[in-house]
Design an enzyme around this catalytic site. Structure first.
Site, short mmCIF file in Angstrom:
data_model
loop_
_atom_site.label_atom_id
_atom_site.label_comp_id
_atom_site.label_asym_id
_atom_site.label_seq_id
_atom_site.Cartn_x
_atom_site.Cartn_y
_atom_site.Cartn_z
N GLY A 160 -4.57 -21.14 68.13
CA GLY A 160 -4.53 -21.96 67.48
C GLY A 160 -6.44 -21.80 66.75
O GLY A 160 -7.28 -21.98 66.79
N HIS A 169 -11.11 -17.43 61.62
CA HIS A 169 -12.21 -16.80 60.61
C HIS A 169 -13.85 -17.39 60.02
O HIS A 169 -14.02 -17.22 58.60
CB HIS A 169 -10.82 -17.08 58.79
CG HIS A 169 -9.60 -16.01 58.47
ND1 HIS A 169 -9.91 -15.04 59.41
CD2 HIS A 169 -8.12 -16.21 58.14
CE1 HIS A 169 -9.15 -14.37 59.48
NE2 HIS A 169 -8.56 -15.18 58.53
N1 SAH Z 1 -1.77 -12.15 62.64
C1 SAH Z 1 -0.77 -13.20 62.60
C2 SAH Z 1 -1.73 -14.70 62.22
C3 SAH Z 1 -3.13 -15.03 62.60
S1 SAH Z 1 -3.59 -17.04 63.10
C4 SAH Z 1 -0.01 -13.55 61.67
O1 SAH Z 1 0.46 -12.16 61.17
O2 SAH Z 1 1.00 -14.42 61.18
C5 SAH Z 1 -4.99 -16.24 63.54
C6 SAH Z 1 -4.96 -16.11 64.78
O3 SAH Z 1 -6.16 -15.67 65.18
C7 SAH Z 1 -4.49 -18.05 65.40
O4 SAH Z 1 -3.45 -17.90 65.88
C8 SAH Z 1 -5.79 -18.35 66.58
O5 SAH Z 1 -5.05 -18.76 67.71
C9 SAH Z 1 -6.12 -17.08 66.61
N2 SAH Z 1 -7.48 -16.90 66.92
C10 SAH Z 1 -8.87 -17.57 66.59
N3 SAH Z 1 -9.73 -17.53 66.96
C11 SAH Z 1 -9.77 -16.74 68.26
C12 SAH Z 1 -10.44 -16.27 69.24
N4 SAH Z 1 -11.62 -16.55 69.94
N5 SAH Z 1 -10.00 -15.34 70.02
C13 SAH Z 1 -8.41 -15.12 70.67
N6 SAH Z 1 -7.77 -15.53 69.34
C14 SAH Z 1 -7.86 -16.52 67.97
MG MG Z 2 -4.71 -13.20 58.12
#
Ligand code: SAH
Ligand code: MG
Length: 199
Positions: A66, A134
């Site tokens: 997450g 983000h």
């Molecule tokens: N595309 C998804 C939403 C993604 S939410 C949908 O359609 O619902 C963002 C995701 O990015 C999260 O699951 C989080 O675990 C992952 N994330 C955040 N930072 C990250 C990193 N440095 N490396 C890999 N995954 C990451």
């Molecule tokens: Mg998104």
């Protein structure tokens, strides 16, 4: 069925998901799809439906613990993805179940940090979709780590673009502007999702 994707847990509105499907079909002609930010596989499913038309795969990268906003006591915390025994978020079981439920076999999960994967990644993509962390650091890492791994006719897609800071965080918008300044061109925008091509 495309309508089944709508019901999956996640952060991809259906109309933007349909755009992902269309772009995935267009750009998977040139190479595989890479997605940063799987969560429970909602956007992966739209991308998979597009890529299958060219017999292509979707590599989807996520450590599955997450982002900041998904952690306990944060705005988008969801107890269904909280692993009580390990005291952490784990979206992988629901991701796996969702792919099985929809009969999707062309999504290849890579369970690791995006920055670790990009360092050793070799195969150029037809389309790269950035929807990971983000924070500014995370978005910049994803942009710099992946922008040169797109094949020459390929596309870069970024989610969560908000023109007005009142509507949402500005990290994705920052990398979008950076891409425009560095030779990418807007191909199409559907609401908060932009699709860019390299000119
Ligand atoms: N595309 C998804 C939403 C993604 S939410 C949908 O359609 O619902 C963002 C995701 O990015 C999260 O699951 C989080 O675990 C992952 N994330 C955040 N930072 C990250 C990193 N440095 N490396 C890999 N995954 C990451
Ligand atoms: Mg998104």
């Amino acid at each position: 069925m495309i309508d089944d994707i709508k019901k999956l847990k996640g952060f991809m509105p259906h109309h933007e998901g349909l755009a992902l499907l269309k772009w995935s079909e267009t750009f998977s002609k040139y190479g595989p799809i890479i997605e940063i930010g799987t969560y429970c596989g909602k956007s992966s499913a739209y991308l998979a439906y597009g890529a299958i038309k060219n017999n292509q795969v979707v590599y989807t990268i996520d450590h599955h613990s997450g982002s900041e906003e998904h952690q306990i006591n944060e705005e988008y915390f969801d107890e269904e993805v909280y692993d009580e025994s390990n005291k952490r978020i784990d979206t992988f079981p629901i991701f796996k179940m969702n792919m099985e439920k929809l009969g999707i076999e062309n999504v290849i999960p890579v369970v690791a940090k995006s920055e670790l994967v990009s360092r050793s990644w070799q195969a150029d993509a037809g389309l790269i979709f950035i929807d990971g962390g983000h924070s500014m650091e995370s978005a910049l890492n994803d942009y710099h780590g992946w922008k040169n791994k797109i094949c020459s006719d390929g596309a870069l897609v970024i989610h969560d673009i908000f023109d007005d800071p009142k509507d949402g965080g500005q990290a994705p918008n920052t990398i979008y502007k950076k891409a425009l300044a560095e030779g990418f061109e807007l191909y199409e925008r559907i609401d908060t999702t932009v699709c860019l091509t390299k000119v």
